[in-house]
Design a protein around this motif. Structure first.
Motif, PDB file in Angstrom:
ATOM      1  N   THR A 129     -50.681  33.178 -17.301  1.00  0.00           N
ATOM      2  CA  THR A 129     -48.952  33.746 -16.726  1.00  0.00           C
ATOM      3  C   THR A 129     -48.051  32.899 -16.693  1.00  0.00           C
ATOM      4  OG1 THR A 129     -49.460  34.382 -14.782  1.00  0.00           O
ATOM      5  CG2 THR A 129     -50.033  36.126 -15.924  1.00  0.00           C
ATOM      6  N   VAL A 130     -48.239  31.607 -16.469  1.00  0.00           N
ATOM      7  CA  VAL A 130     -47.208  30.387 -16.352  1.00  0.00           C
ATOM      8  C   VAL A 130     -46.725  30.763 -18.069  1.00  0.00           C
ATOM      9  CG1 VAL A 130     -47.090  28.202 -16.865  1.00  0.00           C
ATOM     10  CG2 VAL A 130     -48.367  29.019 -14.845  1.00  0.00           C
ATOM     11  N   PRO A 131     -45.535  30.854 -17.790  1.00  0.00           N
ATOM     12  CA  PRO A 131     -43.592  31.141 -18.977  1.00  0.00           C
ATOM     13  C   PRO A 131     -43.677  30.339 -20.054  1.00  0.00           C
ATOM     14  CG  PRO A 131     -42.955  31.628 -17.438  1.00  0.00           C
ATOM     15  CD  PRO A 131     -44.512  31.066 -16.998  1.00  0.00           C
ATOM     16  N   ALA A 132     -44.373  28.814 -19.811  1.00  0.00           N
ATOM     17  CA  ALA A 132     -43.859  27.563 -20.564  1.00  0.00           C
ATOM     18  C   ALA A 132     -45.417  26.531 -21.102  1.00  0.00           C
ATOM     19  CB  ALA A 132     -42.996  26.906 -19.344  1.00  0.00           C
ATOM     20  N   GLN A 133     -44.681  25.620 -21.828  1.00  0.00           N
ATOM     21  CA  GLN A 133     -46.372  25.029 -22.040  1.00  0.00           C
ATOM     22  C   GLN A 133     -45.489  23.232 -21.425  1.00  0.00           C
ATOM     23  OE1 GLN A 133     -48.655  26.082 -23.558  1.00  0.00           O
ATOM     24  NE2 GLN A 133     -47.504  28.265 -23.108  1.00  0.00           N
ATOM     25  N   ARG A 134     -44.283  22.738 -21.406  1.00  0.00           N
ATOM     26  CA  ARG A 134     -43.435  21.545 -21.624  1.00  0.00           C
ATOM     27  C   ARG A 134     -42.620  21.515 -20.398  1.00  0.00           C
ATOM     28  NH1 ARG A 134     -40.491  20.024 -25.785  1.00  0.00           N
ATOM     29  NH2 ARG A 134     -40.725  22.115 -27.845  1.00  0.00           N
ATOM     30  N   LEU A 135     -42.907  20.539 -20.181  1.00  0.00           N
ATOM     31  CA  LEU A 135     -41.625  19.872 -19.446  1.00  0.00           C
ATOM     32  C   LEU A 135     -40.225  18.584 -20.928  1.00  0.00           C
ATOM     33  CD1 LEU A 135     -42.044  17.572 -16.200  1.00  0.00           C
ATOM     34  CD2 LEU A 135     -40.879  19.920 -16.315  1.00  0.00           C
ATOM     35  N   THR A 136     -39.221  19.559 -20.910  1.00  0.00           N
ATOM     36  CA  THR A 136     -37.946  18.749 -21.520  1.00  0.00           C
ATOM     37  C   THR A 136     -37.258  18.175 -21.138  1.00  0.00           C
ATOM     38  OG1 THR A 136     -37.181  21.251 -21.682  1.00  0.00           O
ATOM     39  CG2 THR A 136     -38.926  20.656 -23.418  1.00  0.00           C
ATOM     40  N   GLY A 137     -37.044  17.945 -19.611  1.00  0.00           N
ATOM     41  CA  GLY A 137     -36.488  17.420 -18.841  1.00  0.00           C
ATOM     42  C   GLY A 137     -36.914  16.797 -18.346  1.00  0.00           C
ATOM     43  N   GLU A 138     -35.154  15.997 -17.463  1.00  0.00           N
ATOM     44  CA  GLU A 138     -36.158  15.132 -16.191  1.00  0.00           C
ATOM     45  C   GLU A 138     -35.577  15.936 -14.368  1.00  0.00           C
ATOM     46  OE1 GLU A 138     -37.357  12.156 -15.830  1.00  0.00           O
ATOM     47  OE2 GLU A 138     -38.467  12.166 -17.579  1.00  0.00           O
ATOM     48  N   PRO A 139     -36.311  15.936 -13.870  1.00  0.00           N
ATOM     49  CA  PRO A 139     -36.129  16.496 -12.580  1.00  0.00           C
ATOM     50  C   PRO A 139     -34.505  16.212 -11.721  1.00  0.00           C
ATOM     51  CG  PRO A 139     -37.650  15.091 -12.828  1.00  0.00           C
ATOM     52  CD  PRO A 139     -37.519  15.355 -13.609  1.00  0.00           C
ATOM     53  N   VAL A 140     -33.845  17.084 -11.535  1.00  0.00           N
ATOM     54  CA  VAL A 140     -32.801  16.994 -10.886  1.00  0.00           C
ATOM     55  C   VAL A 140     -33.112  17.923  -9.414  1.00  0.00           C
ATOM     56  CG1 VAL A 140     -30.209  17.940 -11.234  1.00  0.00           C
ATOM     57  CG2 VAL A 140     -31.629  16.783 -12.571  1.00  0.00           C
ATOM     58  N   VAL A 141     -33.009  16.767  -8.365  1.00  0.00           N
ATOM     59  CA  VAL A 141     -32.520  17.117  -7.332  1.00  0.00           C
ATOM     60  C   VAL A 141     -31.104  17.448  -6.451  1.00  0.00           C
ATOM     61  CG1 VAL A 141     -33.479  16.117  -4.231  1.00  0.00           C
ATOM     62  CG2 VAL A 141     -34.526  15.244  -6.793  1.00  0.00           C
ATOM     63  N   ILE A 142     -31.670  18.336  -5.472  1.00  0.00           N
ATOM     64  CA  ILE A 142     -30.501  19.557  -5.538  1.00  0.00           C
ATOM     65  C   ILE A 142     -30.689  19.166  -3.558  1.00  0.00           C
ATOM     66  CG2 ILE A 142     -28.632  20.601  -5.358  1.00  0.00           C
ATOM     67  CD1 ILE A 142     -29.754  21.980  -7.807  1.00  0.00           C
ATOM     68  N   PRO A 143     -30.247  18.399  -2.840  1.00  0.00           N
ATOM     69  CA  PRO A 143     -30.320  18.404  -1.007  1.00  0.00           C
ATOM     70  C   PRO A 143     -30.142  19.322  -1.514  1.00  0.00           C
ATOM     71  CG  PRO A 143     -29.983  16.277  -2.472  1.00  0.00           C
ATOM     72  CD  PRO A 143     -29.542  17.127  -3.312  1.00  0.00           C
ATOM     73  N   GLN A 144     -31.388  20.569   0.204  1.00  0.00           N
ATOM     74  CA  GLN A 144     -30.123  21.550   1.055  1.00  0.00           C
ATOM     75  C   GLN A 144     -29.620  21.177   2.009  1.00  0.00           C
ATOM     76  OE1 GLN A 144     -29.159  24.175  -0.477  1.00  0.00           O
ATOM     77  NE2 GLN A 144     -29.523  22.834  -2.445  1.00  0.00           N
ATOM     78  N   THR A 145     -31.033  20.575   2.916  1.00  0.00           N
ATOM     79  CA  THR A 145     -31.133  19.100   4.073  1.00  0.00           C
ATOM     80  C   THR A 145     -32.092  18.553   3.993  1.00  0.00           C
ATOM     81  OG1 THR A 145     -32.594  20.508   5.446  1.00  0.00           O
ATOM     82  CG2 THR A 145     -31.350  21.916   5.340  1.00  0.00           C
ATOM     83  N   GLU A 146     -31.737  17.356   4.881  1.00  0.00           N
ATOM     84  CA  GLU A 146     -32.874  16.285   5.004  1.00  0.00           C
ATOM     85  C   GLU A 146     -34.175  16.693   4.894  1.00  0.00           C
ATOM     86  OE1 GLU A 146     -32.966  14.380   9.195  1.00  0.00           O
ATOM     87  OE2 GLU A 146     -30.283  13.496   8.355  1.00  0.00           O
ATOM     88  N   ARG A 147     -35.113  18.023   5.066  1.00  0.00           N
ATOM     89  CA  ARG A 147     -36.035  18.662   4.599  1.00  0.00           C
ATOM     90  C   ARG A 147     -36.222  19.497   4.209  1.00  0.00           C
ATOM     91  NH1 ARG A 147     -39.849  17.550   9.596  1.00  0.00           N
ATOM     92  NH2 ARG A 147     -40.924  19.837   8.734  1.00  0.00           N
ATOM     93  N   PHE A 148     -35.678  20.018   2.444  1.00  0.00           N
ATOM     94  CA  PHE A 148     -35.216  20.641   2.041  1.00  0.00           C
ATOM     95  C   PHE A 148     -34.987  21.141   0.999  1.00  0.00           C
ATOM     96  CE2 PHE A 148     -32.845  25.175   0.347  1.00  0.00           C
ATOM     97  CZ  PHE A 148     -33.951  25.342   0.183  1.00  0.00           C
ATOM     98  N   VAL A 149     -35.195  20.408  -0.420  1.00  0.00           N
ATOM     99  CA  VAL A 149     -34.404  20.430  -1.464  1.00  0.00           C
ATOM    100  C   VAL A 149     -34.735  21.357  -2.432  1.00  0.00           C
ATOM    101  CG1 VAL A 149     -33.838  17.918  -1.309  1.00  0.00           C
ATOM    102  CG2 VAL A 149     -35.776  19.028  -2.242  1.00  0.00           C
ATOM    103  N   GLU A 150     -33.964  21.387  -3.456  1.00  0.00           N
ATOM    104  CA  GLU A 150     -34.370  22.342  -4.937  1.00  0.00           C
ATOM    105  C   GLU A 150     -35.008  20.412  -5.498  1.00  0.00           C
ATOM    106  OE1 GLU A 150     -31.680  25.386  -5.659  1.00  0.00           O
ATOM    107  OE2 GLU A 150     -32.107  26.532  -3.524  1.00  0.00           O
TER     108      GLU A 150
END
Length: 181
Positions: A129-150
């Motif tokens: 059920t995973v809706p994708a096959q491959r990565l096409t981009g680099e990870p983008v980190v969005i810090p929320q707190t010191e212990r939680f990021v998106e």
């Protein structure tokens, strides 16, 4: 004649119509008093009193030098621990490696990178059920707190969004979301 008028007035006021009229008069009185206390509708307002242009407490012609802006907190990583973007990439790679593996094998690959909460949510999920096959981009980190990021990453069918939490200085994926592009 006075008795007849008094009788009719008393009878009307006791009926449903009379009670409704009294309620309408009371409501109109309250609304009217509120409008009087609120004052006149000012310039830059429509007839409802709502502003027709944005209210600004700062001169819009003044530039913002960013001096008052606070920088987002930097994610705290224990010395020698894996950075959140690396954990996110490893998780995404394992999440996308769903072809030709059993559900147990797929979940076992995700388990060391996931919180116990996410591991429990993934129990019983079919990797097909995973809706994708491959990565096409680099990870983008969005810090929320010191212990939680998106962390967001482009995949071949959309955008993968992971929420990572730091547990004892180690980053683990706590939530997975995917959005079709």
């Amino acid at each position: 004649m006075k008795r007849a008028i008094a009788f009719l007035t008393t009878r009307v006021l006791r009926s449903r119509l009379g009670i409704a009229l009294v309620i309408v008069v009371v409501v109109l009185g309250i609304v009217g008093a509120a409008r009087l206390l609120a004052g006149p509708i000012g310039l830059g307002s429509d007839l409802t009193g709502h502003p027709t242009r944005p209210i600004s407490t700062v001169d819009p012609n003044e530039g913002d030098d960013g001096a008052n802006a606070t920088a987002p907190p930097s994610p705290a990583t224990k010395p020698g621990a894996t950075a959140p973007e690396v954990v996110a990439r490893r998780f995404a790679t394992a999440w996308l490696a769903h072809g030709g593996v059993s559900a147990e094998q797929w979940q076992a690959a995700l388990r060391p990178l996931s919180t116990s909460t996410l591991t429990e949510k993934l129990t019983g999920v079919d990797p097909v059920t995973v809706p994708a096959q491959r990565l096409t981009g680099e990870p983008v980190v969005i810090p929320q707190t010191e212990r939680f990021v998106e962390v967001t990453m482009a995949v071949d069918t959309g955008q993968l969004r992971l929420e990572l939490v730091s547990q004892d200085g180690q980053w683990l994926v706590d939530a997975v979301d995917w959005e079709r592009s």
